[in-house]
Design a protein around this motif. Structure first.
Motif, short mmCIF file in Angstrom:
data_model
loop_
_atom_site.label_atom_id
_atom_site.label_comp_id
_atom_site.label_asym_id
_atom_site.label_seq_id
_atom_site.Cartn_x
_atom_site.Cartn_y
_atom_site.Cartn_z
N MET A 92 -3.92 -1.63 9.53
CA MET A 92 -3.92 -3.00 9.01
C MET A 92 -4.82 -3.08 7.77
O MET A 92 -6.00 -2.73 7.84
N ILE A 93 -4.26 -3.49 6.67
CA ILE A 93 -5.02 -3.62 5.43
C ILE A 93 -5.55 -5.05 5.33
O ILE A 93 -4.80 -6.01 5.52
N HIS A 94 -6.82 -5.18 5.04
CA HIS A 94 -7.45 -6.49 4.96
C HIS A 94 -6.81 -7.32 3.84
O HIS A 94 -6.58 -6.80 2.73
N PRO A 95 -6.50 -8.61 4.10
CA PRO A 95 -5.88 -9.47 3.07
C PRO A 95 -6.69 -9.53 1.78
O PRO A 95 -6.13 -9.67 0.69
N TYR A 96 -8.02 -9.41 1.89
CA TYR A 96 -8.85 -9.44 0.69
C TYR A 96 -8.52 -8.27 -0.24
O TYR A 96 -8.46 -8.43 -1.47
N GLN A 128 -6.01 -6.05 -5.04
CA GLN A 128 -5.06 -5.14 -5.68
C GLN A 128 -4.11 -5.89 -6.61
O GLN A 128 -3.83 -5.46 -7.73
N ARG A 129 -3.62 -7.06 -6.14
CA ARG A 129 -2.68 -7.84 -6.97
C ARG A 129 -3.34 -8.32 -8.26
O ARG A 129 -2.71 -8.31 -9.33
N GLY A 155 -10.27 1.33 -3.32
CA GLY A 155 -10.48 2.20 -2.18
C GLY A 155 -9.47 3.32 -2.09
O GLY A 155 -8.53 3.41 -2.89
N PRO A 156 -9.62 4.21 -1.08
CA PRO A 156 -8.85 5.45 -1.03
C PRO A 156 -7.48 5.37 -0.36
O PRO A 156 -6.79 6.37 -0.28
#
Length: 335
Positions: free
Chosen positions: A1-5, A10-11, A280-281
């Motif tokens: 799960m990728i954090h919404p932040y 990224q966007r 991040g990676p």
């Protein structure tokens, strides 16, 4: 799960990079000796330019811009994959010998095979892929250990050694060739973007349209390969098959790019690192950013190189090397 932040972050970076590419592209199309000037780029793009302005923009500058952008994107994704499957932050298609293998294949094809002008453009990516694939196989073979698997440090060292050997082979090839053909290969070695017509765009575009979405699809597998072989095997991943498939994709992307831009190095090294520093990676997050960063870096290098020295300018490969070589040494000392 990728954090919404992280997704939101990224966007924002994606929008910013897209704006940077547009601004750099407009500046690149508006500087130079011939028309259109910078103030006339947008009117000419929207059909309000003179015949001369439209010819220079749509037949000379715009295809070069598109080629440069696509090649930078391909090299950035290729570098991201190589760093992922080898777990080595120094991996780059130019540094580890993949570009050199493509260059030797192109040199042999150009010097010793009959060239059909109609198919030459479309044959180049395939010829470059064959040379790059053979180089990658040799590097993989000599850096693989049956007990420990692929050894990341040895992968880079073998690649650097092979790159130097292939560069020597290129010099031997061109030393006994015709002057006209020697000039072409010398420009290729310097990273002088020479494929500047629309047919070159159509030649490499299918490779990118197929391979880049495929690599993004494999992002989660790259995350697993980046951890350790034990973890990857533990979740049921066939590491040999995945590494080979992803290596093949990285080789094909690099070969397609350098077949029309020449020997460009360090884009595949710098773009992934900058993207990782931003978000991040995780490959799902940083690979789209690396894609745009790679395109922008090569576009910026070409724009600077074309206008820095009159009349011929400096090849984009030399500009990227001037930036990338110190960064490579910094990473080498850090790691």
């Amino acid at each position: 799960m990728i954090h919404p932040y992280l997704i939101k972050k990224q966007r924002l970076f994606l929008y910013g990079l897209f704006a940077l590419i547009v601004i750099t592209g407009i500046i690149g199309m508006g500087v130079g000796d011939s028309a259109p000037s910078l103030q006339r780029v947008l009117p000419t793009l929207f059909g309000n330019g003179t015949d001369m302005e439209e010819f220079v923009l749509f037949s000379i500058r715009l295809p070069r811009l598109v080629i440069t952008l696509l090649a930078g994107m391909a090299l950035a994704v290729s570098g991201s994959i190589l760093q992922g499957i080898t777990r080595n932050d120094l991996a780059d298609p130019g540094i580890v010998g993949i570009n050199a293998g493509a260059g030797v294949a192109i040199a042999l094809f150009y010097l010793f095979f009959p060239i059909d002008t109609g198919s030459f453009v479309y044959m180049l990516p395939l010829v470059a892929f064959i040379g790059a694939f053979l180089s990658a196989c040799l590097i993989y073979l000599f850096s693989y250990n049956r007990k420990f698997g692929l050894q990341p440090v040895r992968f880079v060292l073998v690649g650097v050694g092979l790159s130097m050997a292939l560069s020597g082979a290129m010099i031997v090839l061109i030393s006994a060739s015709e002057r006209e053909k020697v000039d072409f290969i010398a420009k290729w070695l310097a990273g002088n973007i020479w494929g500047t017509d629309w047919p070159f765009v159509w030649a490499i575009l299918p490779w990118l349209l197929v391979l880049i979405p495929f690599c993004f699809y494999k992002a989660n597998r790259l995350n697993l390969l980046n951890l350790s072989d034990a973890v990857a095997i533990g979740v049921g991943l066939s590491i040999k098959r995945e590494r080979f498939t992803l290596l093949l994709s990285a080789v094909a992307l690099a070969a397609a790019a350098v077949s029309v831009t020449g020997g460009i190095s360090f884009i595949g090294l710098m773009a992934p690192h900058i993207a990782k520093a931003l978000v991040g990676p995780r490959h799902q997050l940083y690979m789209p950013l690396a894609l745009l960063i790679g395109g922008w870096l090569l576009l910026l290098a070409d724009t600077i190189g074309r206008n820095l020295v009159d009349p011929a300018g400096i090849p984009a490969g030399i500009v990227t090397a001037l930036i990338g070589a110190p960064y490579f040494l910094y990473l080498l000392m850090k790691k």
